[in-house]
Write a protein that holds these residues in place. Structure first.
Motif, mmCIF file in Angstrom:
data_model
loop_
_atom_site.group_PDB
_atom_site.id
_atom_site.type_symbol
_atom_site.label_atom_id
_atom_site.label_comp_id
_atom_site.label_asym_id
_atom_site.label_seq_id
_atom_site.Cartn_x
_atom_site.Cartn_y
_atom_site.Cartn_z
ATOM 1 N N GLU A 61 -10.512 32.773 1.878
ATOM 2 C CA GLU A 61 -9.965 33.437 3.065
ATOM 3 C C GLU A 61 -8.559 32.963 3.417
ATOM 4 O O GLU A 61 -7.788 33.698 4.012
ATOM 5 C CB GLU A 61 -10.880 33.194 4.270
ATOM 6 N N GLN A 62 -8.213 31.720 3.084
ATOM 7 C CA GLN A 62 -6.964 31.149 3.572
ATOM 8 C C GLN A 62 -5.722 31.889 3.076
ATOM 9 O O GLN A 62 -4.701 31.895 3.742
ATOM 10 C CB GLN A 62 -6.863 29.666 3.206
ATOM 11 N N THR A 63 -5.813 32.526 1.924
ATOM 12 C CA THR A 63 -4.629 33.217 1.393
ATOM 13 C C THR A 63 -4.505 34.655 1.891
ATOM 14 O O THR A 63 -3.444 35.262 1.736
ATOM 15 C CB THR A 63 -4.664 33.248 -0.154
ATOM 16 N N ASP A 64 -5.548 35.205 2.508
ATOM 17 C CA ASP A 64 -5.552 36.622 2.879
ATOM 18 C C ASP A 64 -4.391 37.063 3.768
ATOM 19 O O ASP A 64 -3.840 38.147 3.568
ATOM 20 C CB ASP A 64 -6.881 37.007 3.534
ATOM 21 N N PRO A 65 -3.985 36.258 4.782
ATOM 22 C CA PRO A 65 -2.896 36.739 5.646
ATOM 23 C C PRO A 65 -1.525 36.723 4.971
ATOM 24 O O PRO A 65 -0.563 37.256 5.515
ATOM 25 C CB PRO A 65 -2.902 35.752 6.821
ATOM 26 N N PHE A 66 -1.438 36.101 3.804
ATOM 27 C CA PHE A 66 -0.129 35.892 3.196
ATOM 28 C C PHE A 66 0.085 36.837 2.023
ATOM 29 O O PHE A 66 -0.300 36.559 0.900
ATOM 30 C CB PHE A 66 0.021 34.441 2.744
ATOM 31 N N VAL A 67 0.673 37.971 2.321
ATOM 32 C CA VAL A 67 1.010 38.933 1.288
ATOM 33 C C VAL A 67 2.491 38.739 0.977
ATOM 34 O O VAL A 67 3.344 39.012 1.827
ATOM 35 C CB VAL A 67 0.749 40.386 1.744
ATOM 36 N N PRO A 68 2.803 38.218 -0.205
ATOM 37 C CA PRO A 68 4.208 37.976 -0.509
ATOM 38 C C PRO A 68 5.031 39.255 -0.405
ATOM 39 O O PRO A 68 4.608 40.315 -0.874
ATOM 40 C CB PRO A 68 4.179 37.467 -1.951
ATOM 41 N N PRO A 69 6.183 39.184 0.234
ATOM 42 C CA PRO A 69 7.039 40.366 0.349
ATOM 43 C C PRO A 69 7.597 40.756 -1.013
ATOM 44 O O PRO A 69 7.593 39.954 -1.939
ATOM 45 C CB PRO A 69 8.160 39.889 1.283
ATOM 46 N N VAL A 70 8.050 41.976 -1.117
ATOM 47 C CA VAL A 70 8.654 42.445 -2.373
ATOM 48 C C VAL A 70 10.069 42.911 -2.086
ATOM 49 O O VAL A 70 10.294 43.773 -1.242
ATOM 50 C CB VAL A 70 7.837 43.602 -2.995
ATOM 51 N N SER A 71 11.015 42.293 -2.775
ATOM 52 C CA SER A 71 12.413 42.702 -2.645
ATOM 53 C C SER A 71 13.032 42.720 -4.043
ATOM 54 O O SER A 71 12.333 42.565 -5.044
ATOM 55 C CB SER A 71 13.177 41.734 -1.723
ATOM 56 N N ASP A 72 14.326 42.873 -4.103
ATOM 57 C CA ASP A 72 15.007 42.888 -5.397
ATOM 58 C C ASP A 72 14.967 41.526 -6.086
ATOM 59 O O ASP A 72 15.146 41.437 -7.295
ATOM 60 C CB ASP A 72 16.467 43.323 -5.231
ATOM 61 N N SER A 73 14.760 40.472 -5.322
ATOM 62 C CA SER A 73 14.691 39.122 -5.886
ATOM 63 C C SER A 73 13.308 38.540 -5.675
ATOM 64 O O SER A 73 12.949 38.125 -4.576
ATOM 65 C CB SER A 73 15.735 38.201 -5.236
ATOM 66 N N ARG A 74 12.537 38.501 -6.752
ATOM 67 C CA ARG A 74 11.190 37.944 -6.637
ATOM 68 C C ARG A 74 11.222 36.435 -6.451
ATOM 69 O O ARG A 74 10.315 35.856 -5.870
ATOM 70 C CB ARG A 74 10.354 38.312 -7.862
ATOM 71 N N LEU A 75 12.284 35.794 -6.928
ATOM 72 C CA LEU A 75 12.399 34.358 -6.719
ATOM 73 C C LEU A 75 12.692 34.056 -5.247
ATOM 74 O O LEU A 75 12.127 33.122 -4.675
ATOM 75 C CB LEU A 75 13.494 33.788 -7.625
ATOM 76 N N GLN A 76 13.527 34.871 -4.612
ATOM 77 C CA GLN A 76 13.753 34.697 -3.179
ATOM 78 C C GLN A 76 12.479 35.020 -2.399
ATOM 79 O O GLN A 76 12.157 34.356 -1.418
ATOM 80 C CB GLN A 76 14.902 35.585 -2.695
ATOM 81 N N ASP A 77 11.725 36.009 -2.874
ATOM 82 C CA ASP A 77 10.449 36.322 -2.232
ATOM 83 C C ASP A 77 9.513 35.112 -2.286
ATOM 84 O O ASP A 77 8.794 34.829 -1.318
ATOM 85 C CB ASP A 77 9.769 37.510 -2.925
ATOM 86 N N ALA A 78 9.515 34.403 -3.413
ATOM 87 C CA ALA A 78 8.677 33.208 -3.548
ATOM 88 C C ALA A 78 9.109 32.140 -2.544
ATOM 89 O O ALA A 78 8.269 31.488 -1.911
ATOM 90 C CB ALA A 78 8.750 32.665 -4.979
ATOM 91 N N ILE A 79 10.398 31.960 -2.398
ATOM 92 C CA ILE A 79 10.917 30.991 -1.426
ATOM 93 C C ILE A 79 10.470 31.379 -0.019
ATOM 94 O O ILE A 79 9.957 30.548 0.738
ATOM 95 C CB ILE A 79 12.460 30.920 -1.511
ATOM 96 N N ASP A 80 10.676 32.629 0.328
ATOM 97 C CA ASP A 80 10.302 33.108 1.663
ATOM 98 C C ASP A 80 8.808 32.922 1.909
ATOM 99 O O ASP A 80 8.388 32.508 2.999
ATOM 100 C CB ASP A 80 10.660 34.588 1.818
ATOM 101 N N PHE A 81 8.008 33.224 0.903
ATOM 102 C CA PHE A 81 6.559 33.099 1.006
ATOM 103 C C PHE A 81 6.154 31.655 1.312
ATOM 104 O O PHE A 81 5.322 31.401 2.182
ATOM 105 C CB PHE A 81 5.937 33.575 -0.307
ATOM 106 N N THR A 82 6.750 30.701 0.622
ATOM 107 C CA THR A 82 6.377 29.302 0.834
ATOM 108 C C THR A 82 6.798 28.811 2.223
ATOM 109 O O THR A 82 6.130 27.947 2.795
ATOM 110 C CB THR A 82 6.970 28.383 -0.243
#
Length: 198
Positions: free
Chosen positions: A56-77
């Motif tokens: 359940e702990q990961t459910d609220p965290f849907v990584p965003p999708v943009s032109d930079s998946r590496l920046q998306d990873a940073i934002d997600f963390t």
């Protein structure tokens, strides 16, 4: 479903506060305000309940999708770092990961996070954002392990008050070994403000 959710939330609160070993099913049942039979209908043991909290702990965290998946990873963390300061489910999941070993599947507490990061790193590689020698799966495992250490250190030092700053430092030291030169110049290890608010 309401009963199941009440039990999960009660378990998250008790485990997050007291730790996995100290938490008892009786205390979780009392906090949930349900019968023992109702709890065991959904979760046959504390181990089963712990595994459900982890899922359940990961459910609220849907990584965003943009032109930079590496920046998306940073934002997600960074989004996760902020949630770790206040969200009982992710706090409990983290305590379970640190305090418990599942003998049949030792990486269970970490696997969902590894999978999320591996997906973003794979897509970043496909976009030309990663250095050629970087293996997305291995990089994801390394990053999740490092992130776990950083959040534990932050919890001990400041009760996670400084976790976003420590996550930024982690990225500053990790990105040169991950990102291609072209991508590196455009990445913000602090995360984009629109994506790091909770």
């Amino acid at each position: 479903m309401r009963t199941r959710r009440a039990v999960l939330e009660a378990a998250a609160h008790v485990i997050g506060t007291r730790g996995y070993e100290a938490a008892t099913m009786a205390e979780i049942i009392q906090r949930a305000g349900v019968t023992k039979g109702a709890v065991y209908f959904h979760f046959r043991s504390k181990d089963a309940l712990a595994r459900a909290v982890i899922r359940e702990q990961t459910d609220p965290f849907v990584p965003p999708v943009s032109d930079s998946r590496l920046q998306d990873a940073i934002d997600f963390t960074h989004q996760v770092a902020l949630a770790l300061r206040s969200d009982p489910m992710i706090q409990a999941g983290t305590r379970i990961a640190v305090e418990t070993t599942f003998s049949d599947e030792p990486l269970v507490p970490y696997q969902a996070w590894i999978d999320i990061m591996a997906t973003m790193f794979t897509e970043a590689r496909d976009n030309g954002e990663l250095l050629p020698a970087v293996a997305p799966d291995r990089a994801a495992e390394f990053f999740v392990a490092s992130y776990m250490g950083v959040q534990l250190f932050s919890r001990a030092a400041t009760n996670r008050a400084d976790l976003p700053e420590r996550v930024t430092t982690l990225w500053k030291h990790t990105l040169p070994g991950l990102a291609s030169p072209g991508a590196l110049s455009h990445l913000d290890p602090h995360g984009r403000p629109a994506h790091v608010t909770v």
